[in-house]
Scaffold this motif. Structure first.
Motif, PDB file in Angstrom:
ATOM      1  N   ILE A 183      -7.902  32.786  19.487  1.00  0.00           N
ATOM      2  CA  ILE A 183      -6.750  31.884  19.541  1.00  0.00           C
ATOM      3  C   ILE A 183      -6.927  30.943  18.348  1.00  0.00           C
ATOM      4  CG2 ILE A 183      -5.587  30.038  20.815  1.00  0.00           C
ATOM      5  CD1 ILE A 183      -6.721  31.327  23.407  1.00  0.00           C
ATOM      6  N   VAL A 184      -5.878  30.798  17.541  1.00  0.00           N
ATOM      7  CA  VAL A 184      -5.989  29.932  16.373  1.00  0.00           C
ATOM      8  C   VAL A 184      -5.513  28.531  16.737  1.00  0.00           C
ATOM      9  CG1 VAL A 184      -5.289  29.560  13.976  1.00  0.00           C
ATOM     10  CG2 VAL A 184      -5.583  31.899  14.834  1.00  0.00           C
ATOM     11  N   ALA A 185      -6.387  27.563  16.533  1.00  0.00           N
ATOM     12  CA  ALA A 185      -6.001  26.163  16.757  1.00  0.00           C
ATOM     13  C   ALA A 185      -5.844  25.516  15.394  1.00  0.00           C
ATOM     14  CB  ALA A 185      -7.063  25.443  17.584  1.00  0.00           C
ATOM     15  N   ILE A 186      -4.603  25.244  15.028  1.00  0.00           N
ATOM     16  CA  ILE A 186      -4.344  24.597  13.747  1.00  0.00           C
ATOM     17  C   ILE A 186      -4.458  23.094  13.988  1.00  0.00           C
ATOM     18  CG2 ILE A 186      -2.710  24.312  11.849  1.00  0.00           C
ATOM     19  CD1 ILE A 186      -1.554  27.081  12.622  1.00  0.00           C
ATOM     20  N   ASN A 187      -5.533  22.521  13.461  1.00  0.00           N
ATOM     21  CA  ASN A 187      -5.884  21.135  13.772  1.00  0.00           C
ATOM     22  C   ASN A 187      -5.418  20.165  12.684  1.00  0.00           C
ATOM     23  OD1 ASN A 187      -7.111  19.074  15.310  1.00  0.00           O
ATOM     24  ND2 ASN A 187      -9.041  19.260  14.166  1.00  0.00           N
ATOM     25  N   VAL A 220      -1.779  27.594  18.141  1.00  0.00           N
ATOM     26  CA  VAL A 220      -1.280  26.339  18.682  1.00  0.00           C
ATOM     27  C   VAL A 220      -1.620  25.223  17.705  1.00  0.00           C
ATOM     28  CG1 VAL A 220      -3.369  26.220  20.098  1.00  0.00           C
ATOM     29  CG2 VAL A 220      -1.449  24.748  20.644  1.00  0.00           C
ATOM     30  N   GLN A 221      -0.661  24.317  17.542  1.00  0.00           N
ATOM     31  CA  GLN A 221      -0.886  23.169  16.663  1.00  0.00           C
ATOM     32  C   GLN A 221      -1.490  22.053  17.489  1.00  0.00           C
ATOM     33  OE1 GLN A 221       2.939  24.017  13.770  1.00  0.00           O
ATOM     34  NE2 GLN A 221       2.481  21.905  14.358  1.00  0.00           N
ATOM     35  N   VAL A 222      -2.601  21.526  17.029  1.00  0.00           N
ATOM     36  CA  VAL A 222      -3.254  20.448  17.767  1.00  0.00           C
ATOM     37  C   VAL A 222      -3.640  19.301  16.835  1.00  0.00           C
ATOM     38  CG1 VAL A 222      -4.231  21.973  19.549  1.00  0.00           C
ATOM     39  CG2 VAL A 222      -5.562  21.482  17.497  1.00  0.00           C
ATOM     40  N   SER A 223      -3.865  18.181  17.445  1.00  0.00           N
ATOM     41  CA  SER A 223      -4.518  17.085  16.741  1.00  0.00           C
ATOM     42  C   SER A 223      -5.593  16.581  17.678  1.00  0.00           C
ATOM     43  CB  SER A 223      -3.532  15.961  16.421  1.00  0.00           C
ATOM     44  OG  SER A 223      -4.275  14.800  16.064  1.00  0.00           O
ATOM     45  N   ALA A 224      -6.827  16.846  17.288  1.00  0.00           N
ATOM     46  CA  ALA A 224      -7.946  16.402  18.122  1.00  0.00           C
ATOM     47  C   ALA A 224      -7.983  14.880  18.136  1.00  0.00           C
ATOM     48  CB  ALA A 224      -9.255  16.973  17.582  1.00  0.00           C
ATOM     49  N   ASP A 231      -2.938  20.513  26.041  1.00  0.00           N
ATOM     50  CA  ASP A 231      -2.502  21.234  27.245  1.00  0.00           C
ATOM     51  C   ASP A 231      -2.044  22.641  26.882  1.00  0.00           C
ATOM     52  OD1 ASP A 231      -3.113  19.133  28.828  1.00  0.00           O
ATOM     53  OD2 ASP A 231      -1.064  18.366  29.031  1.00  0.00           O
ATOM     54  N   GLU A 232      -1.349  22.715  25.748  1.00  0.00           N
ATOM     55  CA  GLU A 232      -0.863  24.024  25.304  1.00  0.00           C
ATOM     56  C   GLU A 232      -2.044  24.943  24.973  1.00  0.00           C
ATOM     57  OE1 GLU A 232       2.024  25.974  21.946  1.00  0.00           O
ATOM     58  OE2 GLU A 232       1.908  23.780  22.017  1.00  0.00           O
ATOM     59  N   LEU A 233      -3.047  24.374  24.345  1.00  0.00           N
ATOM     60  CA  LEU A 233      -4.238  25.167  24.006  1.00  0.00           C
ATOM     61  C   LEU A 233      -4.905  25.682  25.284  1.00  0.00           C
ATOM     62  CD1 LEU A 233      -6.329  26.298  22.070  1.00  0.00           C
ATOM     63  CD2 LEU A 233      -7.419  24.056  21.978  1.00  0.00           C
TER      64      LEU A 233
END
Ligand code: GTP
Ligand code: MG
Length: 370
Positions: A183-187, A220-224, A231-233
């Motif tokens: 799963i790609v997490a674009i941070n 999924v686009q995230v910002s840590a 939640d989406e992740l």
């Protein structure tokens, strides 16, 4: 004679399961990755891939290292084991911390988390996810090479302001080689210079086609930092886990793998073990790599003492004879004498591996060596 699945054999040889399937196909034996093959076929494959074969003694067979399978009716759902990988500074640790912050149990307790290299999160919906703290890529490869494919899912963290970097590509390759879904997490999408679309496009060059671009890799686009997209992740992890139908038999002698191990000044040798199947209990005699022991105490990721640990649970185990290596398998055995005997045997085998080159024949079980 022992049988083995293609996947298991591939794991032991640190080869791709798909490559083994291909090789068998070429030999005129169409199979799928979960098919069980006999010893002769396995031996052939091992040689085909240029590995040596070493016979393993009776003692090793009896403790059933990964060769034996649990009956289908004994299997129960287990939590997915998720490893976070990515380039330096792309936010792996921040993302892990943010995800840990979503743990409802931990949120309530508000306690400080003890770092044990692995931890579990209980989601709002009550599902449990085991996260492995980002092991160095070397450790990941090492563990895979030793047949310890402990990860069910990899989360590839890519910083949207930086793009694909050398370790991102390394992580992609490791994940592909392990045959694990990604799963790609674009941070860091909170950054003004973030360009998530560019990342998706660049991923194409590495045959990672995300859903947006018509592929089947979830992203999924995230910002840590701002804690967005978490939640989406989690949803995507659970969706992926559902597809994998992860199960294990919790009612048997435990088997697990060492995630990390160290010599603790006060507590002696300590290993963080991820239980794969069965339930590990205080008082259990075990062998782990070339070491043996009796579980004196277990500490979970919340720093609590626990008496039992089931499938997918990470725990710190105390009571080892020495410090094992990452990836080593822990197997519970019936008594102390047995544990010592098997450990001594393995230790001897390890020495032989280093000193002898001559291969011997496979008898009951095999371990493929590079
Ligand atoms: P290594 O462990 O060194 O490989 O790094 P890492 O991938 O664990 O990255 P880490 O979490 O330490 O984050 C690196 C830097 O990026 C830190 O200064 C973080 O504060 C920052 N950072 C992480 N996530 C975000 C984010 O979502 N947005 C912004 N703006 N900064 C972030
Ligand atoms: Mg970090």
């Amino acid at each position: 004679p022992e049988a083995i699945t293609i996947q298991e054999l591939a794991n032991r040889m640190a080869e791709k399961g798909a490559d083994l399937v291909k090789a068998l196909f070429k030999m005129g034996t169409p199979v799928t990755i979960n098919d069980v093959i006999d010893q002769d076929t396995a031996e052939l494959l091992v040689e085909e891939f240029g590995h040596r074969i070493q016979r393993v003694s009776e003692s090793d067979i009896e403790i059933g290292i990964e060769g034996d399978q649990d009956a289908p009716e004994t299997l129960k759902p287990r939590a997915p084991v998720v490893t976070i990988m990515g380039h330096v500074d792309h936010g792996k640790t921040s993302l892990l911390d943010a995800l840990r912050g979503t743990d409802v149990v931990r949120g309530e307790a508000g306690g400080i988390t003890q770092h044990i290299g692995a931890y579990q999160v209980k989601t709002k919906g009550g599902d449990i996810i085991t996260f492995l703290d980002t092991p160095g890529h070397e450790a990941f490869t090492e563990m895979r090479a030793r047949g310890a494919n402990v990860t069910d899912i990899v989360i590839l963290v890519v910083a949207a302001d930086d793009g694909l970097m050398p370790q991102t590509i390394e992580a992609i390759n490791h994940t592909k080689a392990a045959g694990v879904p990604m799963i790609v997490a674009i941070n860091k999408v909170d950054k003004p210079e973030a360009n998530p679309q560019r990342i998706r496009e660049r991923l194409l060059e590495h045959e990672i086609v995300v859903e947006d671009l018509g592929g089947d890799v979830q992203d999924v686009q995230v910002s840590a930092l701002k804690k967005t997209g978490l939640d989406e992740l989690i949803e995507k992890i659970l969706l992926q886990a559902e597809l994998l139908e992860l199960t294990a038999n919790p009612d048997r002698a435990a088997e697990g793998n060492v995630i990390e191990a160290k010599l603790d000044k006060g507590r002696g040798p300590v290993a963080t073990v991820l239980v794969r199947r069965g339930t590990l209990k205080v008082g259990d005699n075990f062998v782990v790599g070339a070491e043996s022991g009796k579980v004196r105490a277990m500490v979970n990721d919340k720093g609590e003492n626990v008496k039992v640990a089931g499938p997918s649970a990470p725990v710190e185990v105390l009571g080892l004879s020495g410090v094992p290596m990452a990836g080593d398998q822990l197997s519970v055995v019936e008594n102390e004498a047995r544990a010592r005997e098997v450990a001594a045997y393995r230790s001897e085998l390890a020495t032989k591996k280093r000193t002898t080159a001559a291969p011997t024949s496979v008898e009951h079980m095999f371990s493929a060596l590079n």
